[in-house]
Design a protein around this motif. Structure first.
Motif, PDB file in Angstrom:
ATOM      1  N   MET A   1       0.843  -1.192   0.000  1.00 59.58           N
ATOM      2  CA  MET A   1       0.000   0.000   0.000  1.00 59.58           C
ATOM      3  C   MET A   1       0.874   1.235   0.000  1.00 59.58           C
ATOM      4  O   MET A   1       2.038   1.186   0.428  1.00 59.58           O
ATOM      5  CB  MET A   1      -0.932   0.008   1.221  1.00 59.58           C
ATOM      6  N   HIS A   2       0.324   2.336  -0.473  1.00 54.87           N
ATOM      7  CA  HIS A   2       1.055   3.597  -0.478  1.00 54.87           C
ATOM      8  C   HIS A   2       0.736   4.346   0.816  1.00 54.87           C
ATOM      9  O   HIS A   2      -0.353   4.886   0.978  1.00 54.87           O
ATOM     10  CB  HIS A   2       0.649   4.429  -1.688  1.00 54.87           C
ATOM     11  N   VAL A   3       1.685   4.371   1.740  1.00 53.02           N
ATOM     12  CA  VAL A   3       1.503   5.085   3.007  1.00 53.02           C
ATOM     13  C   VAL A   3       1.732   6.572   2.757  1.00 53.02           C
ATOM     14  O   VAL A   3       2.833   7.002   2.415  1.00 53.02           O
ATOM     15  CB  VAL A   3       2.475   4.559   4.080  1.00 53.02           C
ATOM     16  N   ARG A   4       0.669   7.351   2.918  1.00 51.01           N
ATOM     17  CA  ARG A   4       0.746   8.782   2.632  1.00 51.01           C
ATOM     18  C   ARG A   4       1.187   9.616   3.835  1.00 51.01           C
ATOM     19  O   ARG A   4       1.835  10.646   3.688  1.00 51.01           O
ATOM     20  CB  ARG A   4      -0.633   9.271   2.177  1.00 51.01           C
ATOM     21  N   TRP A   5       0.811   9.182   5.048  1.00 49.38           N
ATOM     22  CA  TRP A   5       1.089   9.970   6.257  1.00 49.38           C
ATOM     23  C   TRP A   5       0.943   9.057   7.467  1.00 49.38           C
ATOM     24  O   TRP A   5       0.222   8.043   7.403  1.00 49.38           O
ATOM     25  CB  TRP A   5       0.117  11.130   6.363  1.00 49.38           C
ATOM     26  N   LEU A   6       1.632   9.392   8.544  1.00 49.52           N
ATOM     27  CA  LEU A   6       1.527   8.659   9.795  1.00 49.52           C
ATOM     28  C   LEU A   6       1.203   9.631  10.924  1.00 49.52           C
ATOM     29  O   LEU A   6       1.775  10.722  10.998  1.00 49.52           O
ATOM     30  CB  LEU A   6       2.839   7.932  10.118  1.00 49.52           C
ATOM     31  N   THR A   7       0.293   9.216  11.796  1.00 48.96           N
ATOM     32  CA  THR A   7      -0.139  10.049  12.915  1.00 48.96           C
ATOM     33  C   THR A   7      -0.159   9.213  14.183  1.00 48.96           C
ATOM     34  O   THR A   7      -0.698   8.103  14.192  1.00 48.96           O
ATOM     35  CB  THR A   7      -1.550  10.616  12.672  1.00 48.96           C
ATOM     36  N   ALA A   8       0.419   9.737  15.250  1.00 53.34           N
ATOM     37  CA  ALA A   8       0.315   9.105  16.563  1.00 53.34           C
ATOM     38  C   ALA A   8      -0.945   9.629  17.245  1.00 53.34           C
ATOM     39  O   ALA A   8      -1.135  10.851  17.366  1.00 53.34           O
ATOM     40  CB  ALA A   8       1.546   9.411  17.410  1.00 53.34           C
TER      41      ALA A   8
ATOM     42  N   GLY B   1      -4.439  14.898   2.617  1.00 55.45           N
ATOM     43  CA  GLY B   1      -3.562  15.863   1.955  1.00 55.45           C
ATOM     44  C   GLY B   1      -2.344  16.306   2.736  1.00 55.45           C
ATOM     45  O   GLY B   1      -1.613  17.198   2.279  1.00 55.45           O
ATOM     46  N   GLU B   2      -2.062  15.693   3.900  1.00 55.59           N
ATOM     47  CA  GLU B   2      -0.890  16.107   4.670  1.00 55.59           C
ATOM     48  C   GLU B   2       0.396  15.771   3.901  1.00 55.59           C
ATOM     49  O   GLU B   2       0.549  14.660   3.385  1.00 55.59           O
ATOM     50  CB  GLU B   2      -0.847  15.397   6.032  1.00 55.59           C
ATOM     51  N   THR B   3       1.318  16.715   3.857  1.00 59.48           N
ATOM     52  CA  THR B   3       2.581  16.497   3.144  1.00 59.48           C
ATOM     53  C   THR B   3       3.783  17.133   3.831  1.00 59.48           C
ATOM     54  O   THR B   3       4.917  16.733   3.574  1.00 59.48           O
ATOM     55  CB  THR B   3       2.523  17.080   1.715  1.00 59.48           C
ATOM     56  N   LEU B   4       3.557  18.130   4.688  1.00 58.29           N
ATOM     57  CA  LEU B   4       4.664  18.942   5.206  1.00 58.29           C
ATOM     58  C   LEU B   4       5.013  18.524   6.632  1.00 58.29           C
ATOM     59  O   LEU B   4       4.220  18.703   7.563  1.00 58.29           O
ATOM     60  CB  LEU B   4       4.289  20.431   5.174  1.00 58.29           C
ATOM     61  N   ARG B   5       6.215  17.962   6.799  1.00 60.56           N
ATOM     62  CA  ARG B   5       6.664  17.558   8.125  1.00 60.56           C
ATOM     63  C   ARG B   5       6.941  18.778   9.000  1.00 60.56           C
ATOM     64  O   ARG B   5       7.486  19.785   8.542  1.00 60.56           O
ATOM     65  CB  ARG B   5       7.942  16.733   8.017  1.00 60.56           C
ATOM     66  N   ALA B   6       6.554  18.680  10.270  1.00 62.64           N
ATOM     67  CA  ALA B   6       6.849  19.741  11.227  1.00 62.64           C
ATOM     68  C   ALA B   6       8.349  19.770  11.523  1.00 62.64           C
ATOM     69  O   ALA B   6       9.039  18.756  11.449  1.00 62.64           O
ATOM     70  CB  ALA B   6       6.071  19.515  12.522  1.00 62.64           C
TER      71      ALA B   6
END
Length: 242
Positions: A1-8, A114-119
């Motif tokens: 699968m294409h992992v687009r973003w990860l969130t805790a 749509g998240e793309t920008l790392r903090a």
């Protein structure tokens, strides 16, 4: 699968929700988004720059905990793929699927928004730099090899490391690393890991907000937040995770 973003995701009992959100907002240097959900039970801890990768949830029962959200284009097809690799689907809420890895590690498959920008890491008074950049899964010894194979196949990332600790290869487009830790606890569990440039100063900052030290080594301190949630502060490069 294409992992687009990860969130805790930090799950809090209703009685602890307000104080816990205050603690983690302070620790992560975030602002709290407006609540959302049918019962206003969800919120994001928004960084001062970049897209959110830390979120909170008020739960109706149970002690709470920590889990990983994996953002994908199509949660339904991603769930089928995860099951084929050995996961179990625990619940289908339409908007997201609740899953368990072969060793029982909880995660959710959610639609990417749509998240793309790392903090970027934050430099705090006193000079330390830190960021929440990792989620660790304790894995029972009997299931450790199977768990490594599962997460590597699911994410398409290698898992180098020693016999007791494996870190999925960092994807520079994603805000979190996934780490698998061999454990004597047959139930496992997940917890977040904070990278800090100065371990002693960062731990003191957390203590000032009400956390306590549970265990300490030269490069890693196990902490307990004000309501007893375990997490870790590590002497790692906050910009690279190394």
């Amino acid at each position: 699968m294409h992992v687009r973003w990860l969130t805790a995701f930090l799950d809090f009992p209703a009685a602890d929700f307000g104080s816990e959100v205050t603690f983690w907002r302070a620790i992560s240097g975030s602002t709290v988004s407006p609540p959302r959900g049918a019962s206003k039970e969800f919120a994001s801890l928004d960084p001062f720059n970049g897209d959110a990768h830390l979120r909170v949830q008020r739960i109706g029962s149970g002690p709470g905990g920590t889990h990983l959200d994996i953002s994908v284009d199509d949660p339904a097809s991603a769930a089928l793929e995860a099951v084929a690799l050995g996961a179990r689907e625990l619940a289908d809420y339409g908007t997201h699927r609740v899953m368990a890895s072969p060793a029982g590690g909880r995660f959710c498959l959610v639609e990417w928004t749509g998240e793309t920008l790392r903090a970027r890491p934050i430099r705090w008074p006193g000079g330390t730099i830190s960021i929440v950049d990792q989620i660790d899964y304790d894995v029972p010894t009997a299931k450790f090899d199977a768990e490594i194979a599962f997460w590597s196949a699911l994410t398409g990332q290698d898992a180098p490391g020693g016999p007791d600790r494996r870190t999925l290869t960092r994807n520079p487009a994603l805000p979190l690393q996934v780490v698998l830790v061999r454990s004597d606890d047959e139930h496992g569990g997940a917890y977040i890991d904070v990278a800090a440039s100065n371990l002693a100063v960062e731990v003191e900052r957390h203590e000032d907000w009400g956390a306590t030290v549970v265990d300490r080594t030269a490069d890693r301190v196990v902490m307990s937040d004000p309501t007893g949630r375990r997490y870790v502060v590590s002497a790692r490069n906050p910009r690279t995770g190394a």
